[in-house]
Design a protein around this motif. Structure first.
Motif, PDB file in Angstrom:
ATOM      1  N   GLY A 117       1.027  -1.146   0.056  1.00  0.00           N
ATOM      2  CA  GLY A 117       0.410   0.440  -0.321  1.00  0.00           C
ATOM      3  C   GLY A 117       1.398   1.367   0.055  1.00  0.00           C
ATOM      4  N   TYR A 118       2.112   1.192   0.846  1.00  0.00           N
ATOM      5  CA  TYR A 118       2.698   2.249   1.169  1.00  0.00           C
ATOM      6  C   TYR A 118       3.985   2.500  -1.068  1.00  0.00           C
ATOM      7  N   ALA A 119       3.969   1.331  -1.025  1.00  0.00           N
ATOM      8  CA  ALA A 119       4.706   1.924  -2.427  1.00  0.00           C
ATOM      9  C   ALA A 119       4.053   2.133  -3.824  1.00  0.00           C
ATOM     10  N   VAL A 120       2.831   1.770  -4.098  1.00  0.00           N
ATOM     11  CA  VAL A 120       1.509   1.898  -4.720  1.00  0.00           C
ATOM     12  C   VAL A 120       0.891   3.496  -4.178  1.00  0.00           C
ATOM     13  N   SER A 121       1.226   4.424  -2.959  1.00  0.00           N
ATOM     14  CA  SER A 121       0.802   5.082  -2.887  1.00  0.00           C
ATOM     15  C   SER A 121       1.225   6.070  -2.729  1.00  0.00           C
ATOM     16  N   ARG A 122       2.821   6.261  -2.833  1.00  0.00           N
ATOM     17  CA  ARG A 122       4.327   6.731  -2.846  1.00  0.00           C
ATOM     18  C   ARG A 122       5.332   7.136  -3.778  1.00  0.00           C
ATOM     19  N   MET A 123       5.495   5.543  -4.887  1.00  0.00           N
ATOM     20  CA  MET A 123       6.456   5.451  -5.598  1.00  0.00           C
ATOM     21  C   MET A 123       5.599   5.458  -6.999  1.00  0.00           C
ATOM     22  N   LYS A 124       6.290   5.540  -7.772  1.00  0.00           N
ATOM     23  CA  LYS A 124       5.537   5.445  -9.756  1.00  0.00           C
ATOM     24  C   LYS A 124       6.340   4.780  -9.557  1.00  0.00           C
ATOM     25  N   PHE A 125       6.069   3.725 -10.713  1.00  0.00           N
ATOM     26  CA  PHE A 125       6.564   2.188 -11.576  1.00  0.00           C
ATOM     27  C   PHE A 125       5.592   1.901 -12.555  1.00  0.00           C
ATOM     28  N   LEU A 126       7.010   1.431 -13.308  1.00  0.00           N
ATOM     29  CA  LEU A 126       6.274   0.475 -13.967  1.00  0.00           C
ATOM     30  C   LEU A 126       4.613  -0.430 -14.334  1.00  0.00           C
ATOM     31  N   GLY A 127       3.671  -0.626 -14.149  1.00  0.00           N
ATOM     32  CA  GLY A 127       1.889  -1.325 -13.963  1.00  0.00           C
ATOM     33  C   GLY A 127       1.944  -0.754 -12.415  1.00  0.00           C
ATOM     34  N   PRO A 204      14.111   5.292   2.053  1.00  0.00           N
ATOM     35  CA  PRO A 204      12.776   5.574   1.914  1.00  0.00           C
ATOM     36  C   PRO A 204      11.752   4.322   3.141  1.00  0.00           C
ATOM     37  N   PHE A 205      12.916   3.031   3.617  1.00  0.00           N
ATOM     38  CA  PHE A 205      12.237   2.219   4.276  1.00  0.00           C
ATOM     39  C   PHE A 205      12.797   3.078   5.923  1.00  0.00           C
ATOM     40  N   GLY A 206      13.534   3.524   5.827  1.00  0.00           N
ATOM     41  CA  GLY A 206      13.124   4.473   7.647  1.00  0.00           C
ATOM     42  C   GLY A 206      12.040   4.857   7.660  1.00  0.00           C
ATOM     43  N   THR A 207      11.972   5.796   6.565  1.00  0.00           N
ATOM     44  CA  THR A 207      11.112   7.132   6.602  1.00  0.00           C
ATOM     45  C   THR A 207       9.442   6.164   7.033  1.00  0.00           C
ATOM     46  N   PHE A 208       9.356   5.004   6.437  1.00  0.00           N
ATOM     47  CA  PHE A 208       7.957   3.899   6.480  1.00  0.00           C
ATOM     48  C   PHE A 208       8.179   3.885   7.508  1.00  0.00           C
ATOM     49  N   TRP A 209       9.124   3.245   7.906  1.00  0.00           N
ATOM     50  CA  TRP A 209       9.061   1.968   9.310  1.00  0.00           C
ATOM     51  C   TRP A 209       8.847   3.712  10.173  1.00  0.00           C
ATOM     52  N   ARG A 210       9.563   4.843  10.536  1.00  0.00           N
ATOM     53  CA  ARG A 210       9.758   5.182  11.948  1.00  0.00           C
ATOM     54  C   ARG A 210       8.942   6.248  11.249  1.00  0.00           C
ATOM     55  N   LEU A 211       8.592   7.104  10.024  1.00  0.00           N
ATOM     56  CA  LEU A 211       7.577   8.040  10.451  1.00  0.00           C
ATOM     57  C   LEU A 211       5.774   7.804  10.179  1.00  0.00           C
ATOM     58  N   ILE A 212       6.058   6.611   9.101  1.00  0.00           N
ATOM     59  CA  ILE A 212       4.539   6.594   8.788  1.00  0.00           C
ATOM     60  C   ILE A 212       3.888   5.594   9.324  1.00  0.00           C
ATOM     61  N   LEU A 213       3.971   4.426   9.611  1.00  0.00           N
ATOM     62  CA  LEU A 213       3.725   3.486  10.263  1.00  0.00           C
ATOM     63  C   LEU A 213       3.095   3.960  11.238  1.00  0.00           C
TER      64      LEU A 213
END
Length: 301
Positions: A117-127, A204-213
C-alpha cells in the motif's frame, strides 16, 4: 365613562409568557425523535447480541438435544459441557494451532499489505495501477475454484499440513483487501512528512518504518483485525490442507462433534463460546488502538 384596557408592553411580560409558542412543539419533537432513535438502537443491539446469548444459553444444557427444548435448560444449568471440552478433547491443541496460524497471518499479512500500500501510494513505477486492480481481481474467485490449484502448489513445495503453508494461503486471501485499505489510508498522510524524513537522512524504508507506520495506526489496526479474523474462523482451507489431527485448528476441530449419526450440539455450543473469547479480545485491543491512534493524529500537528 368607559375605560379601555391596555396591553402591557412585551418588555414587562414574564419570560415564560414571552417564549414563542413554536419552541415547545420543537423541543417535544426533538425528545420524541431521540426516544425513537434510542428505541431503534436498543432493538438493533438486542438483535445483534441475541445469537451470542442464545449459543451461550444452549451451552449450559446437559443434553445434546436440549436446543430442541430450551425450556428444560433453566432447571438443569451446568458447566459440564465446558469441562468436557477443556479436559476430554483436543481443544487446547486446536487453540494453540489456531493462535499460531492467526497471529502469523496477522503479522505477515499486515507487513506485506502495508509495504504494498505504501509503495503504490508514494512511488511511481511501471504497472503501479494494474497491480492494485490485480489485487482486486483476486478477490473475485471463490474458494472452490482456488482449492485444487493451491493444494497442488502447496504439495509440490512441501507445505501441506504445515502452519507456514496455511499462513501463506490466508495471506493470499487477506493481503489484497488490506493493501487497498492501507493504500487509501497512506494517501491521507501528507507527502511532506516523507520529504522531511529524507531531509533528516532517513532511507525510504526508514521513513516508512519510523514516520509513516506510527501515523497509520488506525489503518493498521483495522488490517490486523481483518487478517486475524480471516485466519481464525476459516474452515475450508484448514480442513483440506491440515491433514493430521495434531495440526487441526479450532474451526476444523469443531467438526469432530458432528458425524453421520450423532451431533453433539451441546459440546459444539460450548466450544463456540470459547472460540469467540480470543476474537473478542483481539477486537477490543484493535478498537482501543483505533481510538488512541485517531485522537493522537488529530491533536498533533
Amino acid at each position: 365613562m368607559t375605560t379601555t384596557a391596555t396591553t402591557p408592553p412585551a418588555a414587562h411580560l414574564p419570560e415564560t409568557d414571552r417564549a414563542p409558542a413554536a419552541s415547545r412543539p420543537r423541543s417535544h419533537r426533538r425528545r420524541s425523535v431521540s426516544a425513537s432513535l434510542h428505541a431503534f438502537l436498543t432493538v438493533a443491539a438486542f438483535i445483534a447480541v441475541f445469537p451470542v446469548l442464545w449459543i451461550f444459553y444452549i451451552s449450559l444444557g446437559p443434553d445434546k438435544n436440549d436446543y430442541q427444548h430450551p425450556g428444560r435448560i433453566l432447571d438443569n444449568l451446568t458447566l459440564s459441557n465446558y469441562e468436557h471440552v477443556l479436559q476430554d478433547t483436543g481443544f487446547s491443541t486446536w487453540m494453540l494451532n489456531s493462535l499460531v496460524v492467526a497471529f502469523g497471518t496477522m503479522l505477515i499479512g499486515v507487513l506485506i499489505a502495508a509495504s504494498a500500500g505504501y509503495a503504490v501510494s508514494r512511488m511511481k513505477f511501471l504497472g503501479r495501477g494494474s497491480l492494485m486492480y490485480t489485487f482486486l481481481l483476486t478477490q473475485m474467485f471463490p474458494v472452490a475454484v482456488l482449492m485444487v490449484p493451491l493444494y497442488k502448489i502447496m504439495g509440490s513445495i512441501g507445505l501441506l499440513d504445515t502452519y507456514g503453508g496455511l499462513v501463506l494461503i490466508y495471506c493470499s486471501t487477506a493481503v489484497p483487501y488490506c493493501a487497498w485499505l492501507l493504500k487509501g489510508y497512506f494517501d491521507t498522510i501528507p507527502v511532506e512528512i516523507d520529504e522531511a524524513g529524507r531531509i533528516d537522512g532517513l532511507t525510504p524504508f526508514g521513513t516508512f518504518w519510523r514516520l509513516i507506520l506510527p501515523l497509520a495506526r488506525p489503518g493498521l489496526a483495522v488490517a490486523a483485525f481483518y487478517t486475524f479474523i480471516t485466519a481464525w474462523g476459516e474452515v475450508a482451507f484448514a480442513s483440506k490442507f491440515m491433514l493430521s489431527e495434531g495440526n487441526y485448528t479450532l474451526a476444523v476441530g469443531l467438526q469432530s462433534y458432528i458425524s453421520q449419526f450423532n451431533s453433539q450440539w451441546n459440546y459444539m455450543a460450548a466450544t463456540s463460546v470459547l472460540i469467540a473469547i480470543p476474537a473478542g479480545l483481539v477486537f477490543y485491543v484493535a478498537q482501543k488502538h483505533l481510538v488512541t491512534g485517531l485522537t493522537a493524529g488529530g491533536t498533533k500537528g
